[in-house]
Design a protein around this motif. Structure first.
Motif, PDB file in Angstrom:
ATOM      1  N   HIS A   1      45.639  51.667  51.495  1.00 57.60           N
ATOM      2  CA  HIS A   1      46.785  50.763  51.388  1.00 57.60           C
ATOM      3  C   HIS A   1      47.534  50.676  52.706  1.00 57.60           C
ATOM      4  N   LEU A   2      48.366  49.645  52.826  1.00 60.52           N
ATOM      5  CA  LEU A   2      49.176  49.438  54.019  1.00 60.52           C
ATOM      6  C   LEU A   2      50.399  50.351  53.972  1.00 60.52           C
ATOM      7  N   ASP A   3      51.205  50.277  55.014  1.00 60.40           N
ATOM      8  CA  ASP A   3      52.361  51.162  55.123  1.00 60.40           C
ATOM      9  C   ASP A   3      53.521  50.697  54.251  1.00 60.40           C
ATOM     10  N   ALA A   4      54.583  51.517  54.244  1.00 60.99           N
ATOM     11  CA  ALA A   4      55.741  51.245  53.394  1.00 60.99           C
ATOM     12  C   ALA A   4      56.376  49.900  53.709  1.00 60.99           C
ATOM     13  N   ASP A   5      56.443  49.539  55.005  1.00 60.86           N
ATOM     14  CA  ASP A   5      57.104  48.283  55.360  1.00 60.86           C
ATOM     15  C   ASP A   5      56.318  47.059  54.905  1.00 60.86           C
ATOM     16  N   GLN A   6      55.094  47.291  54.445  1.00 59.65           N
ATOM     17  CA  GLN A   6      54.284  46.209  53.883  1.00 59.65           C
ATOM     18  C   GLN A   6      54.041  46.429  52.395  1.00 59.65           C
ATOM     19  N   GLY A   7      54.911  47.222  51.807  1.00 58.75           N
ATOM     20  CA  GLY A   7      54.891  47.404  50.365  1.00 58.75           C
ATOM     21  C   GLY A   7      53.727  48.206  49.827  1.00 58.75           C
ATOM     22  N   TYR A   8      53.097  49.013  50.670  1.00 64.12           N
ATOM     23  CA  TYR A   8      51.949  49.826  50.249  1.00 64.12           C
ATOM     24  C   TYR A   8      50.838  48.962  49.633  1.00 64.12           C
ATOM     25  N   ARG A   9      50.709  47.736  50.085  1.00 68.42           N
ATOM     26  CA  ARG A   9      49.732  46.815  49.479  1.00 68.42           C
ATOM     27  C   ARG A   9      48.316  47.366  49.598  1.00 68.42           C
ATOM     28  N   PRO A  10      47.598  47.513  48.470  1.00 70.55           N
ATOM     29  CA  PRO A  10      46.223  48.033  48.527  1.00 70.55           C
ATOM     30  C   PRO A  10      45.286  47.031  49.185  1.00 70.55           C
ATOM     31  N   VAL A  11      44.287  47.545  49.875  1.00 72.55           N
ATOM     32  CA  VAL A  11      43.337  46.668  50.567  1.00 72.55           C
ATOM     33  C   VAL A  11      41.951  46.714  49.921  1.00 72.55           C
ATOM     34  N   ASN A  12      41.812  47.459  48.841  1.00 71.31           N
ATOM     35  CA  ASN A  12      40.543  47.475  48.118  1.00 71.31           C
ATOM     36  C   ASN A  12      40.837  47.595  46.624  1.00 71.31           C
ATOM     37  N   GLU A  13      39.818  47.420  45.820  1.00 72.75           N
ATOM     38  CA  GLU A  13      39.960  47.522  44.372  1.00 72.75           C
ATOM     39  C   GLU A  13      39.564  48.920  43.930  1.00 72.75           C
ATOM     40  N   ALA A  14      40.373  49.519  43.084  1.00 71.22           N
ATOM     41  CA  ALA A  14      40.024  50.834  42.546  1.00 71.22           C
ATOM     42  C   ALA A  14      38.817  50.717  41.624  1.00 71.22           C
ATOM     43  N   MET A  15      37.985  51.740  41.630  1.00 71.91           N
ATOM     44  CA  MET A  15      36.781  51.721  40.800  1.00 71.91           C
ATOM     45  C   MET A  15      37.134  51.597  39.321  1.00 71.91           C
ATOM     46  N   VAL A  16      38.245  52.235  38.905  1.00 71.02           N
ATOM     47  CA  VAL A  16      38.615  52.138  37.490  1.00 71.02           C
ATOM     48  C   VAL A  16      38.980  50.707  37.112  1.00 71.02           C
ATOM     49  N   THR A  17      39.545  49.969  38.052  1.00 75.72           N
ATOM     50  CA  THR A  17      39.882  48.568  37.778  1.00 75.72           C
ATOM     51  C   THR A  17      38.627  47.707  37.733  1.00 75.72           C
ATOM     52  N   ILE A  18      37.672  48.011  38.603  1.00 70.08           N
ATOM     53  CA  ILE A  18      36.390  47.298  38.552  1.00 70.08           C
ATOM     54  C   ILE A  18      35.716  47.534  37.205  1.00 70.08           C
ATOM     55  N   ARG A  19      35.731  48.771  36.755  1.00 72.17           N
ATOM     56  CA  ARG A  19      35.115  49.078  35.457  1.00 72.17           C
ATOM     57  C   ARG A  19      35.800  48.315  34.328  1.00 72.17           C
ATOM     58  N   ALA A  20      37.130  48.367  34.297  1.00 76.63           N
ATOM     59  CA  ALA A  20      37.866  47.700  33.219  1.00 76.63           C
ATOM     60  C   ALA A  20      37.657  46.195  33.253  1.00 76.63           C
ATOM     61  N   THR A  21      37.605  45.625  34.442  1.00 75.52           N
ATOM     62  CA  THR A  21      37.427  44.172  34.579  1.00 75.52           C
ATOM     63  C   THR A  21      36.037  43.745  34.117  1.00 75.52           C
ATOM     64  N   LEU A  22      35.021  44.472  34.533  1.00 70.16           N
ATOM     65  CA  LEU A  22      33.655  44.122  34.127  1.00 70.16           C
ATOM     66  C   LEU A  22      33.461  44.325  32.622  1.00 70.16           C
ATOM     67  N   ARG A  23      34.092  45.351  32.087  1.00 70.97           N
ATOM     68  CA  ARG A  23      34.019  45.566  30.646  1.00 70.97           C
ATOM     69  C   ARG A  23      34.633  44.381  29.885  1.00 70.97           C
ATOM     70  N   ALA A  24      35.753  43.893  30.372  1.00 70.43           N
ATOM     71  CA  ALA A  24      36.391  42.734  29.737  1.00 70.43           C
ATOM     72  C   ALA A  24      35.534  41.487  29.887  1.00 70.43           C
ATOM     73  N   ALA A  25      34.886  41.331  31.048  1.00 65.17           N
ATOM     74  CA  ALA A  25      34.033  40.159  31.274  1.00 65.17           C
ATOM     75  C   ALA A  25      32.849  40.142  30.317  1.00 65.17           C
ATOM     76  N   VAL A  26      32.288  41.312  30.054  1.00 65.09           N
ATOM     77  CA  VAL A  26      31.185  41.392  29.087  1.00 65.09           C
ATOM     78  C   VAL A  26      31.693  41.085  27.679  1.00 65.09           C
ATOM     79  N   THR A  27      32.831  41.659  27.323  1.00 63.84           N
ATOM     80  CA  THR A  27      33.400  41.435  25.990  1.00 63.84           C
ATOM     81  C   THR A  27      33.682  39.959  25.747  1.00 63.84           C
ATOM     82  N   GLU A  28      34.149  39.272  26.769  1.00 62.02           N
ATOM     83  CA  GLU A  28      34.470  37.849  26.631  1.00 62.02           C
ATOM     84  C   GLU A  28      33.266  36.946  26.851  1.00 62.02           C
ATOM     85  N   GLY A  29      32.093  37.530  27.097  1.00 66.02           N
ATOM     86  CA  GLY A  29      30.879  36.744  27.246  1.00 66.02           C
ATOM     87  C   GLY A  29      30.747  36.043  28.576  1.00 66.02           C
TER      88      GLY A  29
END
Length: 350
Positions: free
Chosen positions: A121-149
């Motif tokens: 993530h970036l520094d405090a003055d840039q709001g700690y904005r993440p620059v990559n996707e967490a693996m747990v979010t990738i898992r949850a997103t792909l799981r939802a994509a399969v569920t929704e067809g």
């Protein structure tokens, strides 16, 4: 002294924390590193510490021992979403409260790798904005994509494997989907499941409802030599020259030896006794605050006062428990000093 302290950054911004806890005395601190929780508790002793984000890799991560110490001091400690979920899963047997899907996945063993929650993530003055996707979010997103067809289970499995093979800072959807003809690309903007943020919000909701409680401890916090070497003092540092002068005066007055024995007893009782926490600790804090002159407590931080009160509770409990054995122990002490036989003989002649 804040009521609630929240360590957060890339998972959830400070503005959201304050919005979810209106009217509460809450402080939002940067992602925690080693020593940050202990320093906070020593200086401020908040009622609750909520641990969401932490630092790692180039900076030592939050030490399990400092979280245990915070709980042993009666502070309620909870974790969710990111490193907070990891530590909560590891310390759940000791009473740390874990919240959310990520926490449950680590507790059950569904997830075991720390990199599942890692983000750069970036520094405090840039709001700690993440620059990559967490693996747990990738898992949850792909799981939802399969569920929704949107995609098949096979495509999801392939994307999961590809993401897991990447170093965590490189886990980004454009890179994962590069060269793939997939409907996931159009679905993602609205379909992405930010499970870490959802877990952090769930933790904030529990804080708002006052449902985070102190640990119901059936364990003893071991004050190891390693812990004593780094333990926050909890009091204003007394200049060495002043401390040395006070001790020299005691030696000159002949009171040092008696105080030394009392101090050793206090240390042993504090190291081995069952320390009060929660409401019991609050009662002891009130008791010592009432009976000890305010000037003699003035250099203690809130956590220092709590530690002092807990030490006193251990000392009282220890002396009460062994009161019946004290006469025999005094006679044994006379043996050590070589005075026992002479004193006994003098009394037998009377």
């Amino acid at each position: 002294m804040p009521e609630i302290a929240v360590f957060a950054g890339p998972t959830i911004p400070a503005s959201v924390v304050h919005d979810r806890l209106p009217g509460r005395d809450v402080v939002v601190l940067p992602p925690a590193g080693q020593g940050d929780v202990a320093a906070l508790v020593a200086a401020e002793r908040p009622r609750v510490v909520a641990f969401v984000d932490g630092v790692y890799e180039r900076v030592p991560a939050v030490w399990h021992k400092e979280l245990l110490w915070a709980m042993s001091e009666g502070v309620s400690v909870a974790g969710a979403a990111s490193m907070g979920a990891l530590r909560a899963a590891e310390l759940a047997p000791y009473g740390m409260t874990g919240v959310g899907e990520v926490y449950r996945a680590f507790v059950t063993g569904e997830l075991i790798d720390d990199d599942e929650v890692a983000v750069a993530h970036l520094d405090a003055d840039q709001g700690y904005r993440p620059v990559n996707e967490a693996m747990v979010t990738i898992r949850a997103t792909l799981r939802a994509a399969v569920t929704e067809g949107v995609i098949s289970g096979g495509e999801a499995a392939g994307l999961l494997a590809a993401a897991k093979d990447l170093h965590y800072p490189d886990r980004r959807w454009p890179r994962l989907l590069d060269g793939r003809d997939t409907p996931l690309r159009d679905w993602l903007p609205g379909g992405r499941r930010d499970v870490k943020r959802a877990d952090a919000l769930a933790l904030l909701d529990l804080l708002a409802a006052d449902e985070i409680r102190p640990a119901d401890r059936a364990w003893h916090f071991e004050r190891t030599s390693q812990w004593r070497a780094v333990q926050p003092v909890g009091r204003t540092a007394l200049p060495p020259a002043v401390a040395a002068a006070v001790l020299d005066d005691l030696r000159a007055e002949g009171g040092y030896d008696e105080l030394e024995r009392a101090a050793v007893l206090r240390l042993v009782a504090a190291a081995t006794g069952a320390r009060p926490h929660g409401a019991a600790l609050d009662e002891w804090i009130a008791l010592v605050s009432e009976r000890v002159p305010a000037a003699d407590l003035a250099d203690l931080t809130p956590a220092g006062l709590a530690a002092f009160a807990a030490d006193q509770a251990c000392l009282v409990a220890a002396t009460t428990e062994v009161a019946g054995d004290v006469p025999a122990a005094i006679l044994d002490t006379l043996r050590v000093r070589g005075e026992y036989a002479a004193r006994v003989a003098s009394k037998e002649k009377q």
